[in-house]
Design an enzyme around this catalytic site. Structure first.
Site, short mmCIF file in Angstrom:
data_model
loop_
_atom_site.label_atom_id
_atom_site.label_comp_id
_atom_site.label_asym_id
_atom_site.label_seq_id
_atom_site.Cartn_x
_atom_site.Cartn_y
_atom_site.Cartn_z
N ASP A 221 0.86 -1.19 0.00
CA ASP A 221 0.00 0.00 0.00
C ASP A 221 0.90 1.24 0.00
O ASP A 221 2.02 1.16 -0.48
CB ASP A 221 -0.97 -0.07 1.20
CG ASP A 221 -2.27 0.66 0.93
OD1 ASP A 221 -2.20 1.87 0.63
OD2 ASP A 221 -3.35 0.05 1.00
N HIS A 244 2.07 2.10 -3.20
CA HIS A 244 1.11 3.05 -3.77
C HIS A 244 1.61 4.49 -3.70
O HIS A 244 0.85 5.42 -3.85
CB HIS A 244 -0.25 2.91 -3.07
CG HIS A 244 -0.92 1.60 -3.35
ND1 HIS A 244 -2.17 1.28 -2.87
CD2 HIS A 244 -0.52 0.52 -4.07
CE1 HIS A 244 -2.50 0.06 -3.28
NE2 HIS A 244 -1.51 -0.43 -4.00
#
Ligand SMILES: *[C@@H]1O[C@H](CO)[C@@H](O)[C@H](O)[C@H]1NC(C)=O
Ligand SMILES: *[C@@H]1O[C@H](CO)[C@@H](O)[C@H](O)[C@H]1NC(C)=O
Ligand SMILES: *[C@@H]1O[C@H](CO)[C@@H](O)[C@H](O)[C@H]1NC(C)=O
Length: 396
Positions: A221, A244
């Site tokens: 993430d 991310h």
């Protein structure tokens, strides 16, 4: 007993130090967790040994060091509470703390290793292995799984330093800094697979005077996520990917929300990440804001969304009346951002209809797509200025 020989008195002190677990060098108390029953075999629960060492270190009026030697130490949820009687406690870790293999043991806790209300705590070296893969598999099969614990959490704490620490395979977030002041993370390494769910590297919220330096973050993430109430955050010299990207947000989930102010992100390399530098807010009313942000000297290597402001976040389109964000985004500078995008839209500013982004500045931005000058920019509800080379052609 009279001792004249300085060498023999040294050995005498050393002898008693080992006997009583107190090293008197420089007046620092040393507590080796092994002396309290911790076993470096990765099998026997060593939690109580860590808690005993903490109680001694925290209760002492002298600076204290808790030492974790080489080896794997199985540790269940541990909660290190302040307030302490001294403001210099060092965790010096040569070994690895390992979470229970059965993810249910800590999976319903918010944090696995949790410091709360402490002042002047440092963690030096060591590895934390969250053993998260079982929980990720559970989540992928959509069974009824626990949400998972953050590997290392600091809450309501001041003057914290984390240096040379490695975090592996967290169940959820790796490191969370919440409600803290003056925290420095340096030479931190975070590793989890690119597909591991919700394994944010470092999350900061409700905190000020935070720096994250010289670190490598590869995870599933956000490499760094910046939540409400963050101010004076300095991020420099980071390698991010997979992951991310670095994200301010999601913000504006709640109506009453503290803003984000004065964030610098400098000298970062993003490689094969979903985003590069992102600001993300819910499309719903909020008192939140983002003000005074600098993204500087950034390299993008095949990043899907290198530069993005998205103020229309609303998963499942629930509770976002009119899809309008109340979060006010202003004074965001992108300076010397270069490299390659993995998609055609390299720059996207999708701001709030009611609160357009203001003071967006682009200076020397050059992002290519497939080695062609075919990358594009997209703009909605945004005002700002450009200087220097801007590629793709600016839509401001
Ligand atoms: C701090 O010291 C006082 C007095 O020695 C003691 O009563 C107290 O329990 C200590 N605090 C902690 C957190 O151990
Ligand atoms: C912004 O934050 C940096 C640290 O990241 C600090 O040195 C600087 O003084 C802050 N600026 C303002 C205006 O608060
Ligand atoms: C942008 O970067 C590409 C790849 O590094 C380079 O070939 C190109 O000349 C640069 N464009 C400008 C306008 O500097």
């Amino acid at each position: 007993m009279k001792i004249n020989n300085p060498l023999s008195s040294f050995f005498l002190i050393l002898f008693f130090s080992i006997l009583f677990d107190l090293c008197i060098a420089n007046d620092v108390m040393l507590h080796n967790v092994v002396n309290f029953g911790a076993k470096p075999n990765g099998k026997i629960d060593s939690s109580n040994a860590f808690l005993t060492a903490w109680d001694l270190a925290c209760g002492s009026t002298k600076p204290s060091t808790i030492y974790v030697p080489r080896g794997n130490f199985l540790v269940k949820q541990v909660h290190f509470r302040g307030k302490c009687n001294n403001s210099e406690i060092i965790f010096r870790i040569d070994g690895t703390l390992v979470a229970p293999f059965d993810y249910n043991v800590i999976g319903n806790e918010k944090n696995w290793i949790f410091f709360q209300g402490v002042d002047g705590v440092s963690i030096v070296g060591g590895s934390l292995d969250g053993q998260g893969s079982g929980l990720w598999t559970c989540k992928a099969s959509e069974k009824n799984c626990p949400s998972g614990a953050t590997t290392l959490g600091f809450s309501n704490s001041n003057n914290v330093a984390i240096t040379g620490l490695t975090s592996l395979n967290s169940q959820m977030f790796h490191i969370v800094i919440n409600g803290c002041k003056n925290v420095k993370l340096q030479d931190v390494k975070v590793y989890a697979p690119g597909k591991s769910p919700n394994t944010d590297g470092i999350h900061v919220q409700l905190s000020s005077d935070i720096s994250i330096l010289d670190s490598i973050i590869s995870t599933g993430d956000d490499c760094v996520s910046i939540g409400p109430g963050t101010s004076n955050l300095w991020i420099q010299n980071i390698a991010c990917g997979p992951g991310h990207g670095i994200s301010i947000g999601s913000l504006g989930k709640d109506f009453e929300e503290a803003g984000v102010r004065n964030v610098t992100v400098r000298s970062v390399i993003f490689k094969d990440t979903q985003n590069g530098v992102r600001i993300k807010t819910w499309g719903r009313p909020s008192t939140g804001f983002v003000n005074n942000v600098l993204f500087q000297h950034v390299t993008m290597i095949d990043v899907e969304n290198p530069i993005v402001i998205d103020q229309n976040y609303c998963p499942n389109n629930k509770n976002c009346p009119g899809q309008v964000s109340g979060v006010k985004v202003s004074d965001v500078t992108y300076q010397d951002i270069h490299g390659s995008s993995a998609t055609r839209v390299a720059m996207k500013f999708d701001c709030s209809k009611r609160n357009p982004c203001r003071g967006i500045k682009l200076e020397d931005v050059n992002i290519t797509y497939k080695n062609e000058p075919a990358a594009q920019a997209s703009c909605a509800n945004v005002a700002g200025t450009t200087t220097g080379i801007i590629q793709p052609t600016s839509c401001l």
